[in-house]
Scaffold this motif. Structure first.
Motif, PDB file in Angstrom:
ATOM      1  N   GLN A 102      31.444  31.520  39.192  1.00 53.06           N
ATOM      2  CA  GLN A 102      30.589  32.453  39.917  1.00 53.06           C
ATOM      3  C   GLN A 102      29.214  31.844  40.183  1.00 53.06           C
ATOM      4  OE1 GLN A 102      30.027  36.179  37.898  1.00 53.06           O
ATOM      5  NE2 GLN A 102      29.160  37.195  39.689  1.00 53.06           N
ATOM      6  N   ARG A 103      28.645  31.157  39.180  1.00 57.98           N
ATOM      7  CA  ARG A 103      27.355  30.508  39.354  1.00 57.98           C
ATOM      8  C   ARG A 103      27.435  29.401  40.401  1.00 57.98           C
ATOM      9  NH1 ARG A 103      22.494  32.129  37.947  1.00 57.98           N
ATOM     10  NH2 ARG A 103      21.844  30.084  37.158  1.00 57.98           N
ATOM     11  N   LEU A 104      28.507  28.628  40.348  1.00 57.76           N
ATOM     12  CA  LEU A 104      28.681  27.564  41.329  1.00 57.76           C
ATOM     13  C   LEU A 104      28.829  28.125  42.738  1.00 57.76           C
ATOM     14  CD1 LEU A 104      31.130  25.207  39.392  1.00 57.76           C
ATOM     15  CD2 LEU A 104      28.725  24.765  39.900  1.00 57.76           C
ATOM     16  N   ALA A 105      29.580  29.224  42.862  1.00 59.81           N
ATOM     17  CA  ALA A 105      29.759  29.838  44.184  1.00 59.81           C
ATOM     18  C   ALA A 105      28.428  30.343  44.731  1.00 59.81           C
ATOM     19  CB  ALA A 105      30.767  30.973  44.096  1.00 59.81           C
ATOM     20  N   ASP A 106      27.616  30.957  43.857  1.00 56.91           N
ATOM     21  CA  ASP A 106      26.311  31.459  44.281  1.00 56.91           C
ATOM     22  C   ASP A 106      25.430  30.302  44.760  1.00 56.91           C
ATOM     23  OD1 ASP A 106      24.134  33.690  44.186  1.00 56.91           O
ATOM     24  OD2 ASP A 106      23.263  32.041  43.035  1.00 56.91           O
ATOM     25  N   LEU A 107      25.453  29.199  44.012  1.00 56.16           N
ATOM     26  CA  LEU A 107      24.645  28.036  44.384  1.00 56.16           C
ATOM     27  C   LEU A 107      25.122  27.447  45.708  1.00 56.16           C
ATOM     28  CD1 LEU A 107      22.274  26.478  43.086  1.00 56.16           C
ATOM     29  CD2 LEU A 107      23.967  24.864  42.188  1.00 56.16           C
ATOM     30  N   TYR A 108      26.437  27.389  45.889  1.00 56.87           N
ATOM     31  CA  TYR A 108      26.989  26.851  47.139  1.00 56.87           C
ATOM     32  C   TYR A 108      26.583  27.705  48.335  1.00 56.87           C
ATOM     33  CZ  TYR A 108      30.295  25.623  50.771  1.00 56.87           C
ATOM     34  OH  TYR A 108      30.851  25.251  51.974  1.00 56.87           O
ATOM     35  N   VAL A 109      26.669  29.018  48.181  1.00 57.17           N
ATOM     36  CA  VAL A 109      26.314  29.920  49.274  1.00 57.17           C
ATOM     37  C   VAL A 109      24.835  29.764  49.632  1.00 57.17           C
ATOM     38  CG1 VAL A 109      26.019  32.350  49.906  1.00 57.17           C
ATOM     39  CG2 VAL A 109      28.146  31.578  48.831  1.00 57.17           C
TER      40      VAL A 109
END
Length: 412
Positions: A293-300
C-alpha cells in the motif's frame, strides 16, 4: 520559423543522445550513498571531476543545438516549444546522463536565463552564451541570514561610485560558490522606496577583491552550501543586469525558473520510487500488504508529479517566463522527496540509523537528512502555498504591514 514535428524531432534527439551517452541502467538495491544524496557530499577533487563531466555534456548539448530549447533564438536559445522540451527530457531519461550538481543547474537554468532575458549589451549576450555552454559557472547570491522566505527584506547594499558599484553585505546558502566564476547578486540600491522597488541585480566576479566564501557543514555531512561575505566589492556598471531597481523582477523570474527546475524531475535528487521498490525487494518486504500500500501510494504520487510537470510545460508559452504554476511542481517535488525517505526508513527500521555494512541501507540516511533542506530551497513550502493560493487560485492575499519605504520599516 516553422517548428519541427515533435515525433520526427524525437527520433532525431534519441539518435543524437545515443552518440554521447550510454543507455540508462536499472536501479539495484546496492545503491551508493552519493546516488541517494539530495545534496552532494563529495571531496573537492571529486566534485571538480563531476563538474567537468557535467560541463562536457552541457557543451555537447549546446553545440548540437539542444540547450535552452524554449528560449527565443534572438536570446541565444533554440526557439522551440515547451512540448519539445518535454520530449527532450523524456528521451534523455533513457540514458545515463552525468549526475548534475546544484551549480550546473543554477548556471544553465537560472543565471543564463536571467542574463539572456534581462541583459541588454553585447557583453551580456556573450556571458549568457558562456553560462549556457558552462564555459563559465555562476552561483546565486540571493538569500541572506535575515532575508530567506522574505527575500525582498535583503540588506546587502550597493552604492554607485561613477561607473562602478560598491557592494557590502552577506549572502547565505549559496550552492557551489567555491567553484563559481560569477554570482548573480541582489543588492539594495535605493532604501527610500518600498522594499521590492529598491533592489538591483548584478553579476559579481567571485574572484573580486572583498569576496570571501565560507562553507556550511550540513547535518547530512556535505558542505555544498556556503555563506558569502562582500566587503567593499567593486562591480562595474556593465555587469548590472536590468535597470537599477529592476532586481525584484529579475529575482522573481529567476526563482520561477528555479521552481520549474526543482520540480521537473530530469535531474536526480535523492532516491526515487524505483530505488524504494528495489530496496523493498532486497528486504523481502513486497508481499506485505501494508508495504504494498505504501509503495502504491508513492508510485501514484510520483506519477502525478510527472503528469503535472508535463501539463505545466505543455501549457507554457514557448520561451515564456514561468508563472506561479511552477510553485506547484516545486511543492510536489519536495513532498515526494520527503515521502520517499520516510517510506525507505519504514522499510529499514533501525538499520537506517547506522552503517551496518549492508548494501543500499546507510545510503538512505543521506536522503532522509537531505530532504528537509529541499523544502526550503527555491522558496519554502509555505511560500509556494501562498503563491498558489494568491496567484493561481486568486484567493485574498495575506495582510501586509511592509508597504512603507524600506528605510522606514522596523529594524532599518
Amino acid at each position: 520559423m516553422s517548428q519541427p514535428d515533435p515525433d520526427t524531432w524525437r527520433r532525431q534527439v534519441g539518435q543524437w543522445l545515443a552518440t554521447v551517452l550510454e543507455p540508462a541502467r536499472a536501479p539495484d538495491s546496492a545503491t551508493r550513498a552519493d546516488d541517494l544524496a539530495v545534496f552532494h557530499n563529495l571531496p573537492e577533487d571529486e566534485e571538480r571531476r563531476l563538474l567537468e563531466r557535467c560541463r562536457a555534456y552541457q557543451r555537447a548539448r549546446f553545440d548540437a543545438g539542444y540547450q535552452a530549447l524554449t528560449l527565443p533564438v534572438d536570446k541565444g536559445g533554440a526557439g522551440l516549444t515547451a512540448a519539445h522540451a518535454a520530449v527532450f527530457a523524456e528521451e534523455e531519461s533513457a540514458f545515463e546522463v552525468p549526475p548534475s550538481t546544484e551549480l550546473i543547474s543554477v548556471t544553465v537554468r537560472l543565471v543564463a536565463m536571467a542574463v539572456s532575458l534581462f541583459g541588454t549589451s553585447e557583453r551580456h549576450r556573450d556571458l549568457a552564451r558562456a553560462f549556457l555552454r558552462t564555459d563559465l559557472l555562476a552561483c546565486q547570491l540571493f538569500s541572506e541570514p535575515g532575508a530567506g522566505s522574505d527575500l525582498a527584506a535583503l540588506r546587502t547594499r550597493a552604492r554607485q561610485d561613477g561607473e562602478t558599484w560598491v557592494v557590502d553585505g552577506q549572502k547565505v546558502w549559496t550552492s557551489g560558490a567555491q567553484f563559481a566564476d560569477y554570482g548573480l547578486l541582489l543588492a539594495r540600491t535605493d532604501p527610500d522606496v518600498v522594499k521590492q522597488a529598491g533592489i538591483t541585480a548584478f553579476l559579481v566576479p567571485m574572484d573580486a577583491e572583498g569576496v570571501q566564501v565560507r562553507p556550511i557543514r550540513q547535518m547530512s555531512g556535505g558542505a555544498s552550501f556556503n555563506e558569502v561575505f562582500l566587503s567593499g566589492v567593486r562591480v562595474p556598471d556593465r555587469l548590472r543586469i536590468g535597470r537599477p531597481g529592476q532586481g525584484w523582477e529579475v529575482a522573481t523570474t529567476t526563482l520561477a525558473f528555479e521552481r520549474t527546475a526543482s520540480g521537473s524531475g530530469n535531474r536526480r535528487k535523492g532516491g526515487t520510487f524505483a530505488d524504494v521498490l528495489a530496496l523493498a525487494r532486497s528486504l523481502g518486504r513486497t508481499e506485505d500488504p501494508l508495504v504494498r500500500q505504501r509503495l502504491a501510494d508513492l508510485y501514484v504520487r510520483a506519477a502525478l508529479r510527472t503528469a503535472t510537470v508535463e501539463r505545466v510545460a505543455r501549457t507554457s508559452a514557448a520561451g515564456g517566463r514561468p508563472g506561479p504554476e511552477a510553485s506547484l511542481t516545486k511543492l510536489m517535488a519536495s513532498d515526494l522527496l520527503t515521502r520517499t525517505g520516510q517510506t525507505a526508513a519504514e522499510l529499514m527500521g533501525a538499520r537506517i540509523s547506522a552503517d551496518t555494512g549492508e548494501p543500499g541501507t546507510y545510503a538512505w540516511t543521506r536522503h532522509l537528512l537531505g530532504a528537509p533542506g529541499y523544502r526550503l530551497a527555491g522558496g519554502t513550502d509555505q511560500i509556494q502555498r501562498n503563491l498558489i493560493g494568491e496567484r493561481v487560485l486568486h484567493l485574498p492575499p495575506e495582510p501586509r504591514a511592509d508597504r512603507a519605504p524600506f528605510s522606514q520599516l522596523p529594524g532599518n
